[in-house]
Design a protein around this motif. Structure first.
Motif, PDB file in Angstrom:
ATOM      1  N   UNK A  49       0.834  -1.204   0.000  1.00 52.91           N
ATOM      2  CA  UNK A  49       0.000   0.000   0.000  1.00 52.91           C
ATOM      3  C   UNK A  49       0.870   1.256   0.000  1.00 52.91           C
ATOM      4  N   UNK A  50       1.877   1.289   0.846  1.00 53.91           N
ATOM      5  CA  UNK A  50       2.761   2.448   0.908  1.00 53.91           C
ATOM      6  C   UNK A  50       3.525   2.619  -0.405  1.00 53.91           C
ATOM      7  N   UNK A  51       3.962   1.505  -1.000  1.00 60.01           N
ATOM      8  CA  UNK A  51       4.689   1.597  -2.268  1.00 60.01           C
ATOM      9  C   UNK A  51       3.811   2.201  -3.361  1.00 60.01           C
ATOM     10  N   UNK A  52       2.538   1.824  -3.395  1.00 61.39           N
ATOM     11  CA  UNK A  52       1.628   2.395  -4.394  1.00 61.39           C
ATOM     12  C   UNK A  52       1.435   3.892  -4.139  1.00 61.39           C
ATOM     13  N   UNK A  53       1.242   4.262  -2.887  1.00 61.96           N
ATOM     14  CA  UNK A  53       1.067   5.675  -2.557  1.00 61.96           C
ATOM     15  C   UNK A  53       2.330   6.470  -2.882  1.00 61.96           C
ATOM     16  N   UNK A  54       3.475   5.883  -2.607  1.00 63.26           N
ATOM     17  CA  UNK A  54       4.739   6.568  -2.838  1.00 63.26           C
ATOM     18  C   UNK A  54       4.979   6.828  -4.326  1.00 63.26           C
ATOM     19  N   UNK A  55       4.623   5.878  -5.162  1.00 64.21           N
ATOM     20  CA  UNK A  55       4.916   5.973  -6.592  1.00 64.21           C
ATOM     21  C   UNK A  55       3.956   6.884  -7.358  1.00 64.21           C
ATOM     22  N   UNK A  56       2.952   7.424  -6.687  1.00 64.94           N
ATOM     23  CA  UNK A  56       2.037   8.337  -7.357  1.00 64.94           C
ATOM     24  C   UNK A  56       2.740   9.631  -7.771  1.00 64.94           C
ATOM     25  N   UNK A  57       2.157  10.309  -8.743  1.00 65.23           N
ATOM     26  CA  UNK A  57       2.640  11.640  -9.084  1.00 65.23           C
ATOM     27  C   UNK A  57       2.450  12.578  -7.894  1.00 65.23           C
ATOM     28  N   UNK A  58       3.330  13.558  -7.762  1.00 71.03           N
ATOM     29  CA  UNK A  58       3.234  14.527  -6.675  1.00 71.03           C
ATOM     30  C   UNK A  58       2.427  15.737  -7.123  1.00 71.03           C
ATOM     31  N   UNK A  59       1.425  16.121  -6.331  1.00 69.08           N
ATOM     32  CA  UNK A  59       0.725  17.368  -6.584  1.00 69.08           C
ATOM     33  C   UNK A  59       1.394  18.466  -5.772  1.00 69.08           C
ATOM     34  N   UNK A  60       0.831  19.680  -5.839  1.00 69.17           N
ATOM     35  CA  UNK A  60       1.452  20.821  -5.167  1.00 69.17           C
ATOM     36  C   UNK A  60       1.590  20.592  -3.671  1.00 69.17           C
ATOM     37  N   UNK A  61       0.549  20.029  -3.041  1.00 66.82           N
ATOM     38  CA  UNK A  61       0.615  19.830  -1.590  1.00 66.82           C
ATOM     39  C   UNK A  61       1.680  18.818  -1.221  1.00 66.82           C
ATOM     40  N   UNK A  62       1.744  17.701  -1.940  1.00 76.67           N
ATOM     41  CA  UNK A  62       2.746  16.679  -1.621  1.00 76.67           C
ATOM     42  C   UNK A  62       4.157  17.236  -1.788  1.00 76.67           C
ATOM     43  N   UNK A  63       4.378  17.979  -2.872  1.00 74.74           N
ATOM     44  CA  UNK A  63       5.701  18.565  -3.103  1.00 74.74           C
ATOM     45  C   UNK A  63       6.051  19.572  -2.017  1.00 74.74           C
ATOM     46  N   UNK A  64       5.067  20.401  -1.628  1.00 71.83           N
ATOM     47  CA  UNK A  64       5.303  21.407  -0.590  1.00 71.83           C
ATOM     48  C   UNK A  64       5.687  20.741   0.722  1.00 71.83           C
ATOM     49  N   UNK A  65       4.983  19.674   1.095  1.00 70.03           N
ATOM     50  CA  UNK A  65       5.274  18.995   2.356  1.00 70.03           C
ATOM     51  C   UNK A  65       6.653  18.334   2.316  1.00 70.03           C
ATOM     52  N   UNK A  66       7.029  17.789   1.172  1.00 69.15           N
ATOM     53  CA  UNK A  66       8.331  17.143   1.085  1.00 69.15           C
ATOM     54  C   UNK A  66       9.460  18.167   1.136  1.00 69.15           C
TER      55      UNK A  66
END
Length: 579
Positions: free
Chosen positions: A499-516
């Protein structure tokens, strides 16, 4: 109508409109709850329909890969164009107890209003400075001579992402613990230790997993694309404090690893082979666990089950199991399509080896999978070719992964096996014991000797599964069996690593990129995208409504520096650190 009546009507209308608004706002939460309670076990835990997880909105709204002309499971705003709705309204799903009319209305309204989850979170933002402060504080409390064995993982960027529900955070924690223990060389299950109040930073002791030897951790450092030296005065102060506490011999420059990166990458080659200490050849492994396959064949003490089709192959497959020093040792023999000696009904007494008394009816295999118990009771995995040499991936013409857990239909050693065998050994039936075509009485007696009876096979599978589930519960139960799920059997939770691997491999949106990147304000990052060098890094889509960047591009490197590290440097968040 008099004035009083008019006011009453207006008041009633306002109440009705407010009620409708609240109902629309709650539809996402209610729909999520209904799908979780009624559909998720089959479509998310057991995956009875490949790749369908009803709690994964991206999967629900995506165009079908195999048939692009087919409707998605959910078409936002259009229930009739949603396969999920058609199955529900026709009482086709859930099969045993269809939803009530009220529940159906909730699902329909959810789709009509955009099919968005409205799962709210109350989590406070945790800064990178707070992460470093927690690590330095924890290290200070560790005895000086033991600090060099401490390593830290963070889920802070996941915690800060408001699109991630609280329940998913527990899955991330379970995935980290399972990944660590699925590669351990030690005899005890060891849980990562939380070191901050927000429960986002975790510490491990390398000795708890047998990784303390020089060089074991180095390859991880070489592949890690998120290493940064802080760019702020406060952050740099904590970084230097951590460096001082570790000492010259103990600090490798990376203060902490992202837990989701570790779960996704360390569970596949080359890191999986390195951390789990998977040997280079089958013969080396057999010697290590004290199993002699050929001798067991001759003595008739190995046990077998022959399948004419399995979940990962359309060809014949033979499963063989032995006793080993850590428990049951399982290996499969897999075959090329149309290979002359692949028919187990005619050639059940392989493999071919020097001294095999049944050479004329011995199969010739193309490779296989080996599963054995780690010292802590969880499973280790190895894929081999026909010569018994370790391989990273199974040939697609022999075996495949229909769920694409590793982002490919190839079976990737480690992660694909962990996902498939999420509850241990998979139930199998033998068709060779009574279905072989042998004419020789001696060969038939050997088949009866080697190929297990249904009762013996079931007992072996059950014993192996019960032992595995006990250890699995010790590794992930503390994170999943909590609150309202306290008494829920461990088998009813979805497999956390895949499950985590699938979530990790998704494209990053603005929020995900900002948090990272450590931004608390999404707008602050958006305003930076078209300035400086971010646009030249290919990050322009982040500033566009609905735009995303691919995970592979985010991590891709020019020389030794990833796009993420270049972006962080451009934004003066930190400078790249690479081993």
């Amino acid at each position: 109508m008099n004035k009083v009546n008019l006011l009453i009507c207006v008041d009633v209308l306002c109440v009705l409109l407010a009620s409708q608004s609240v109902s629309s706002g709650d539809a996402g939460d209610q729909a999520y709850k209904l799908l979780k309670e009624n559909c998720h076990r089959c479509h998310g835990v057991e995956f009875k329909h490949d790749r369908l997880n009803v709690l994964d909105r991206d999967v629900l709204v995506a165009k079908p890969v195999t048939d692009p002309d087919e409707d998605p499971y959910v078409t936002p705003g259009a229930p009739d164009a949603s396969r999920l709705w058609r199955a529900i309204v026709d009482d086709h799903m859930p099969p045993e107890e269809p939803l009530s009319d009220e529940d159906k209305a909730t699902i329909k309204q959810w789709i009509e209003t955009g099919a968005e989850w409205t799962l709210s979170t109350e989590r406070s933002f945790v800064s990178e400075y707070e992460v470093l402060q927690a690590i330095s504080s924890d290290l200070f409390q560790v005895r000086r001579q033991e600090r060099k064995f401490q390593r830290y993982f963070s889920l802070t960027h996941i915690h800060n992402n408001r699109k991630v529900p609280d329940e998913d955070l527990q899955i991330y924690k379970a995935a980290l613990s399972k990944a660590l223990n699925s590669m351990s060389r030690q005899s005890a299950i060891a849980l990562p230790r939380s070191i901050n109040d927000s429960d986002t930073v975790f510490c491990i002791d390398l000795r708890d997993y047998g990784w303390q030897e020089f060089g074991v951790w180095d390859e991880l450092l070489e592949l890690y694309p998120y290493g940064l030296k802080p760019g702020t005065v406060d952050g740099l102060e904590q970084y230097e404090k951590i460096e001082e506490l570790f000492g010259a011999d103990g600090f490798d420059g990376v203060t902490h690893f992202r837990a989701d990166w570790f779960v996704t990458h360390a569970t596949r080659p080359p890191l999986y082979h390195k951390l789990a200490d998977i040997p280079a050849t089958e013969q080396e492994l057999l010697k290590r666990v004290n199993v002699d396959v050929q001798q067991s064949f001759k003595l008739g003490i190995s046990r077998r089950a022959g399948l004419f089709q399995s979940g990962v192959s359309a060809q014949n497959r033979l499963i063989e199991y032995h006793s080993s020093q850590n428990g049951t040792f399982w290996l499969s023999y897999d075959f090329q399509r149309n290979s002359p000696r692949s028919n187990l009904a005619r050639f059940p007494l392989g493999p071919k080896f020097e001294g095999n008394p049944f050479d004329s009816v011995a199969f010739e295999h193309a490779g296989g999978e080996i599963i054995w118990n780690l010292p802590n009771g969880l499973h280790a995995y190895m894929l081999v070719d026909a010569k018994g040499e370790r391989i990273d991936r199974g040939p697609i013409d022999i075996v495949w992964d229909s769920k694409n857990v590793a982002g490919t239909p190839e079976i990737v050693n480690g992660i694909s096996c962990i996902s498939c065998h999420r509850h241990g050994m998979i139930p199998i039936d033998d068709f060779v014991r009574s279905g072989n075509a042998l004419e020789s009485a001696e060969a038939r007696r050997k088949v009866q000797e080697l190929y297990a009876t249904p009762a013996d096979l079931l007992a072996a599978l059950n014993d192996s599964k019960v032992a595995y589930l006990g250890k699995l519960k010790a590794a992930i139960g503390p994170y999943l069996q909590v609150g309202k799920n306290k008494d829920r059997p461990i088998e009813e939770f979805e497999e956390p690593i895949s499950r985590v691997a699938r979530l990790y491999d998704r494209n990053l949106d603005l929020e995900a990129a900002a948090r990272e990147l450590g931004y608390e304000s999404i707008t602050d990052l958006k305003n930076q995208v078209f300035s400086g060098g971010l646009f030249s890094l290919g990050l322009g889509p982040l500033a566009i409504e609905g735009g995303t960047v691919k995970r592979a591009e985010w991590e891709s490197r020019e020389a030794t520096v990833s796009v993420f590290q270049q972006a962080a440097s451009e934004l003066r968040i930190g400078s790249p650190f690479n081993n």
